[in-house]
Design a protein around this motif. Structure first.
Motif, short mmCIF file in Angstrom:
data_model
loop_
_atom_site.label_atom_id
_atom_site.label_comp_id
_atom_site.label_asym_id
_atom_site.label_seq_id
_atom_site.Cartn_x
_atom_site.Cartn_y
_atom_site.Cartn_z
N ASP A 1 5.04 -1.78 1.91
CA ASP A 1 4.25 -0.67 2.46
C ASP A 1 5.09 0.59 2.36
O ASP A 1 6.18 0.67 2.94
CB ASP A 1 3.86 -0.94 3.91
N VAL A 2 4.60 1.54 1.61
CA VAL A 2 5.38 2.72 1.22
C VAL A 2 4.73 3.98 1.78
O VAL A 2 3.51 4.12 1.77
CB VAL A 2 5.48 2.83 -0.32
N ALA A 3 5.56 4.91 2.23
CA ALA A 3 5.09 6.24 2.62
C ALA A 3 5.79 7.28 1.75
O ALA A 3 7.01 7.26 1.63
CB ALA A 3 5.39 6.51 4.09
N MET A 4 5.01 8.11 1.11
CA MET A 4 5.58 9.25 0.37
C MET A 4 5.41 10.49 1.21
O MET A 4 4.28 10.86 1.56
CB MET A 4 4.90 9.44 -0.98
N VAL A 5 6.52 11.16 1.56
CA VAL A 5 6.44 12.32 2.43
C VAL A 5 6.32 13.61 1.61
O VAL A 5 6.94 13.77 0.57
CB VAL A 5 7.65 12.40 3.38
N CYS A 6 5.49 14.50 2.11
CA CYS A 6 5.30 15.82 1.52
C CYS A 6 5.46 16.85 2.63
O CYS A 6 4.94 16.67 3.73
CB CYS A 6 3.91 15.97 0.92
N LYS B 1 0.85 -1.19 0.00
CA LYS B 1 0.00 0.00 0.00
C LYS B 1 0.89 1.24 0.00
O LYS B 1 2.06 1.20 0.40
CB LYS B 1 -0.92 0.01 1.22
N LEU B 2 0.33 2.35 -0.47
CA LEU B 2 1.04 3.62 -0.52
C LEU B 2 0.26 4.64 0.29
O LEU B 2 -0.92 4.87 0.05
CB LEU B 2 1.19 4.09 -1.98
N THR B 3 0.95 5.26 1.25
CA THR B 3 0.35 6.31 2.05
C THR B 3 1.08 7.61 1.76
O THR B 3 2.30 7.68 1.87
CB THR B 3 0.47 5.99 3.56
N VAL B 4 0.33 8.62 1.35
CA VAL B 4 0.91 9.94 1.08
C VAL B 4 0.79 10.75 2.36
O VAL B 4 -0.32 11.01 2.85
CB VAL B 4 0.19 10.65 -0.09
N VAL B 5 1.94 11.14 2.92
CA VAL B 5 1.99 11.67 4.28
C VAL B 5 2.44 13.13 4.30
O VAL B 5 3.54 13.45 3.84
CB VAL B 5 2.96 10.83 5.15
N GLY B 6 1.60 14.00 4.84
CA GLY B 6 2.00 15.38 5.08
C GLY B 6 2.75 15.44 6.41
O GLY B 6 2.20 15.07 7.45
N ILE B 7 4.01 15.90 6.37
CA ILE B 7 4.83 15.90 7.59
C ILE B 7 4.86 17.26 8.27
O ILE B 7 5.61 17.47 9.22
CB ILE B 7 6.26 15.42 7.31
N GLY B 8 4.03 18.20 7.78
CA GLY B 8 4.03 19.52 8.41
C GLY B 8 5.26 20.34 8.01
O GLY B 8 5.92 20.04 7.02
N PRO B 9 5.61 21.35 8.80
CA PRO B 9 6.71 22.23 8.42
C PRO B 9 8.09 21.60 8.55
O PRO B 9 9.07 22.16 8.08
CB PRO B 9 6.56 23.41 9.38
N PRO C 1 15.46 5.62 11.13
CA PRO C 1 16.70 5.15 10.49
C PRO C 1 16.63 3.75 9.90
O PRO C 1 17.48 3.38 9.07
CB PRO C 1 17.72 5.21 11.63
N ASP C 2 15.65 2.96 10.30
CA ASP C 2 15.58 1.58 9.84
C ASP C 2 14.85 1.42 8.51
O ASP C 2 14.71 0.31 8.01
CB ASP C 2 14.89 0.71 10.91
N LYS C 3 14.40 2.52 7.93
CA LYS C 3 13.62 2.45 6.69
C LYS C 3 14.53 2.47 5.46
O LYS C 3 15.66 2.94 5.50
CB LYS C 3 12.63 3.61 6.60
N GLU C 4 13.97 1.99 4.35
CA GLU C 4 14.62 2.18 3.06
C GLU C 4 14.18 3.53 2.52
O GLU C 4 13.00 3.86 2.55
CB GLU C 4 14.19 1.07 2.10
N PHE C 5 15.12 4.35 2.05
CA PHE C 5 14.81 5.70 1.58
C PHE C 5 15.08 5.81 0.08
O PHE C 5 16.15 5.42 -0.41
CB PHE C 5 15.65 6.74 2.33
N GLN D 1 14.30 14.90 -1.94
CA GLN D 1 15.44 14.63 -1.06
C GLN D 1 15.50 15.56 0.15
O GLN D 1 15.87 15.15 1.26
CB GLN D 1 16.75 14.70 -1.85
N VAL D 2 15.10 16.81 -0.01
CA VAL D 2 15.12 17.75 1.11
C VAL D 2 14.13 17.33 2.19
O VAL D 2 14.44 17.38 3.39
CB VAL D 2 14.81 19.19 0.63
N TYR D 3 12.95 16.88 1.79
CA TYR D 3 11.93 16.47 2.76
C TYR D 3 12.30 15.15 3.43
O TYR D 3 12.04 14.96 4.62
CB TYR D 3 10.57 16.35 2.08
N VAL D 4 12.91 14.26 2.69
CA VAL D 4 13.34 12.99 3.27
C VAL D 4 14.37 13.23 4.37
O VAL D 4 14.34 12.57 5.42
CB VAL D 4 13.90 12.05 2.18
N GLU D 5 15.25 14.19 4.17
CA GLU D 5 16.27 14.48 5.18
C GLU D 5 15.65 14.99 6.48
O GLU D 5 16.25 14.86 7.55
CB GLU D 5 17.28 15.50 4.65
#
Length: 243
Positions: free
Chosen positions: A74-79, A3-11, A46-50, A35-39
């Motif tokens: 199971d995938v999370a896309m961060v925004c 599954k893919l979850t699109v995740v808003g991580i806030g500021p 730290p245990d995730k695949e990026f 890449q900026v948001y992943v950082e």
């Protein structure tokens, strides 16, 4: 099928991330994003695949996330901010199409209009419009129409993407459009690096905003006719009686 979850991580800081967003990132196997948001989240998970892509590779990023989910992960896309407000949620749904696979869900986040407003006071207590000044995906002529309409409707206005290296004068251009309708002394504010190191705020007039040197870390607020500065805070009354 994953599954893919699109995740808003806030500021960007953990304190402004929702509980649902944190849970999704803890439970996923793969985190995908610009890449900026992943950082911003890498150290906490730290245990995730990026997997990352640079700016302007939004479609590639979404396709990568969908493909990883189709592999059974199971995938999370961060925004940054919210996942749907200038985020990737809409593009993910477009690229997945009518197939319905993989399963996609969206977790909202704190967008810059909300977090920046709180930093400046309470400038959005009444109706407002949000306009991006980036013309990479929207023609400038349409942006100009939206700015003019918002000013004529007496809406408070939040400006995203006010300037960049390739668009150093766009905030000035936007202010000049707004000044065709609005007075020079209209209260405005700038929130910069919201929730991140170097966070700052400034309250000024629309005439002063015209000469402000903004960058992509800034979110700009233009008040409506009722907005005023109270003890240094930008406040737009909602119209409660007897106040």
């Amino acid at each position: 099928m994953g599954k893919l979850t699109v995740v808003g991580i806030g500021p960007g800081d953990y304190e402004n991330m929702t509980v649902r967003a944190d849970r999704a990132l803890r439970e996923c196997q793969v985190i995908v994003g610009y890449q900026v948001y992943v950082e911003l989240v890498r150290e906490r998970y730290p245990d995730k695949e990026f997997l990352t892509t640079p700016m302007t590779r939004e479609a590639d990023r979404c396709l990568m996330a969908l493909e990883e989910a189709r592999k059974g992960k199971d995938v999370a896309m961060v925004c940054s901010g919210d996942s749907g407000i200038y985020g990737m949620a809409g593009l993910v749904y477009q690229l997945r199409g009518e197939s319905g696979e993989p399963d996609v869900s969206v977790i909202p986040g704190l967008t810059a209009a909300c977090s920046g407003a709180a930093l400046l006071g309470a400038p959005l207590t009444h109706d407002f419009a949000v306009v991006s000044l980036s013309d990479r995906l929207t023609p400038w002529e349409k942006i100009e129409k939206r700015l003019t309409a918002a000013a004529e409707a007496d809406l408070s206005v939040v400006l995203y993407n006010p300037a960049s290296h390739g668009r150093p004068d766009y905030l000035r251009r936007a202010c000049e459009i707004l000044l065709r309708t609005l007075p020079e002394d209209r209260p405005c504010g700038v929130a910069r690096s919201i929730g991140r190191e170097g966070e700052s705020r400034m309250v000024l007039t629309l005439d002063g905003l015209k000469d402000f040197e903004a960058d992509m870390f800034c979110t700009v607020f233009v008040g409506n006719s009722q907005t005023r500065i109270i003890a240094g805070e930008l406040v737009t009354p909602r119209g409660y009686r007897n106040v």
